[in-house]
Design an enzyme around this catalytic site. Structure first.
Site: not given
Length: 467
Positions: A78, A84, A87, A165, A301, A330, A351, A396, A423
């Site tokens: 990119c 940016c 990433c 992008c 996700q 969750y 949840e 999760d 995560c």
């Protein structure tokens, strides 16, 4: 000042060679007995940094210039890379990204949980390394009177006016281009400024399905301060234009009055199309495909095809026989619960978000799954009032991990097995340290959901220790 000088202070500029990466993606090097953490960079790069903080044993710095590239560095795809903040690892070959992510998991479990000599499986790679996201949040900005649309400039709140992008789809940039053209041609529309708290356009959220060809565009704005609601009416016109020219299937207008810069509206209006998107997860193993519906503000996700790998791997690690009673804490819109249900006797999902639970119940109906129950509310309260005793617990939680009370409540139930999906390896390791009083870690399986970034999803199986 050079790397040979150990006496440096906040504000000094140093020339350093990066030694390694720390969990979360920060770069680091060692200078005598001092560890210096840099906000970014790759091992092997020679860089110029500015010291922003100095403590007794470590210092923090921001990278200001790359002097020499790393020997194995690759060219980023990119043109916005480095500017940016979307990433940071496009200049690292993908196999090395996976190797560092595995190391992050290992380091967190060793350093935080005290779990030494654990075997960490190689990460399951993402099926796609570009164009993998199904959702991205973009911001509106102002550049000398022109409205910009894009992602935040690295380390600032300024907006990079995106021209390309490679994280979502090619249609994403086409939508951004059309939105940019429309808002700049409409005099009533202005970009919101967080400092002055003035302006109208705040965020643009684009969601796309991978297998059902649906696209949802959400524009989040401040209040309309014009006569005759000129700004609101212009947003409805934008929705019609996107539907006609970009085949957008749902257009949503949300209002956000809170000053915090978060892409979430307190009030949401479906201007065109349906209120939700429906995606299909196709599993590799002997599992039926799963259809999942999600509302605009529901959690799903962001990597659809990797999510299928994540869910099927978590369920396989549980080694279900068909007789188990399961808790899914969750549970979101029910992804793991509904994947596990055909292999279990009973599934109970919890949840806090009512909208997510509404989607989970809808998803159970869509897939014809009847052995599931979903309840909304605080997980601590739900667990206290839940009479069933679980054999297997899936968790999760959000990035912050589990509340200590939830960890205690799970251990009180003594399920024979816990499957912990996270995560954030650091907060997961913190919870594992407590669970380790009653449970043994038997499997650690990272799953890469976020190529080109330092983030990694991780699944840990814990088995109840023998009496």
């Amino acid at each position: 000042m050079t790397t040979k000088d150990s006496q440096f202070a906040k504000g000094d500029t140093l020339t350093l060679t990066i030694d390694a990466l720390a969990t979360g993606g920060k770069a680091l090097t060692r200078l005598d007995c001092m560890v210096i953490f840099m906000d970014r960079g790759l091992p092997g790069q020679t860089v110029e940094v500015k010291i922003t903080k100095k403590k007794k044993r470590f210092a923090e710095a921001v990278l200001t210039k790359v002097i020499t590239d790393a020997p194995d560095q690759i060219s980023p795809r990119c043109a916005h890379f480095g500017v940016c903040g979307g990433c940071l690892w496009q200049n690292m070959e993908y196999s090395k990204q996976l190797a560092w992510k595995k190391r992050f998991v290992s380091d967190s479990l060793s350093r935080i949980a005290g779990a030494q000599d654990l075997e960490i499986n190689d990460p399951i790679p993402s099926p796609e390394t570009f164009y993998y996201r199904n959702k991205m949040e973009f911001a509106f900005g102002d550049r000398r009177g022109d409205i910009t649309v894009g992602l935040r400039r690295y380390g600032t709140h300024n907006v990079v006016d995106l021209q390309e992008c490679y994280l979502q789809t090619e249609r994403t940039i086409e939508i951004i281009d059309l939105v940019r053209e429309f808002v700049n041609a409409t005099p009533a529309l202005t970009a919101y400024d967080a400092n002055s708290r003035r302006g109208y356009l705040r965020f643009l959220v684009i969601r796309e399905t991978k297998h059902t060809n649906q696209c949802m565009v959400q524009v989040i704005t401040a209040k309309d301060t014009t006569n005759n609601d000129q700004q609101h009416r212009a947003i409805r016109q934008l929705g019609q234009l996107l539907q006609e020219r970009m085949n957008v299937t749902t257009f949503i207008h949300s209002l956000r009055t809170h000053t915090t810069q978060v892409a979430y509206g307190e009030k949401t209006y479906v201007v065109l199309g349906q209120k939700s998107l429906t995606e299909v997860l196709n599993f590799e193993k002997d599992m039926p495909s799963l259809s999942l519906s999600s509302h605009a503000d529901g959690f799903f996700q962001v990597n659809t095809n990797a999510a299928a790998r994540l869910y099927e791997t978590a369920v396989e690690m549980a080694e279900l026989t068909g007789t188990e009673k399961i808790w899914d804490l969750y549970c979101g819109v029910g992804g793991i619960a509904l994947t596990a249900a055909p292999r279990a006797a009973d599934v109970f999902g919890m949840e806090i978000t009512e909208q997510a639970i509404a989607s989970a119940k809808e998803n159970a109906t869509i897939n014809g799954i009847e052995n599931v129950r979903f309840v909304s509310g605080d997980v601590r309260s739900a667990l206290t009032n839940e009479p069933s005793m679980p054999d297997v617990v899936f968790v999760d939680p959000p990035r912050s991990g589990m509340n200590p009370e939830v960890v205690d409540l799970i251990m009180e139930q003594t399920p024979k097995r816990i499957i912990y999906v996270s995560c954030d390896p650091a907060t997961q390791a913190r919870d594992i340290a407590v669970l380790g009083n009653q449970y043994t870690v038997t499997t650690v399986q990272p799953v890469d959901m976020f190529p080109q970034t330092a983030h990694i999803e991780n699944i840990i199986r814990l088995d109840l220790k023998a009496e």
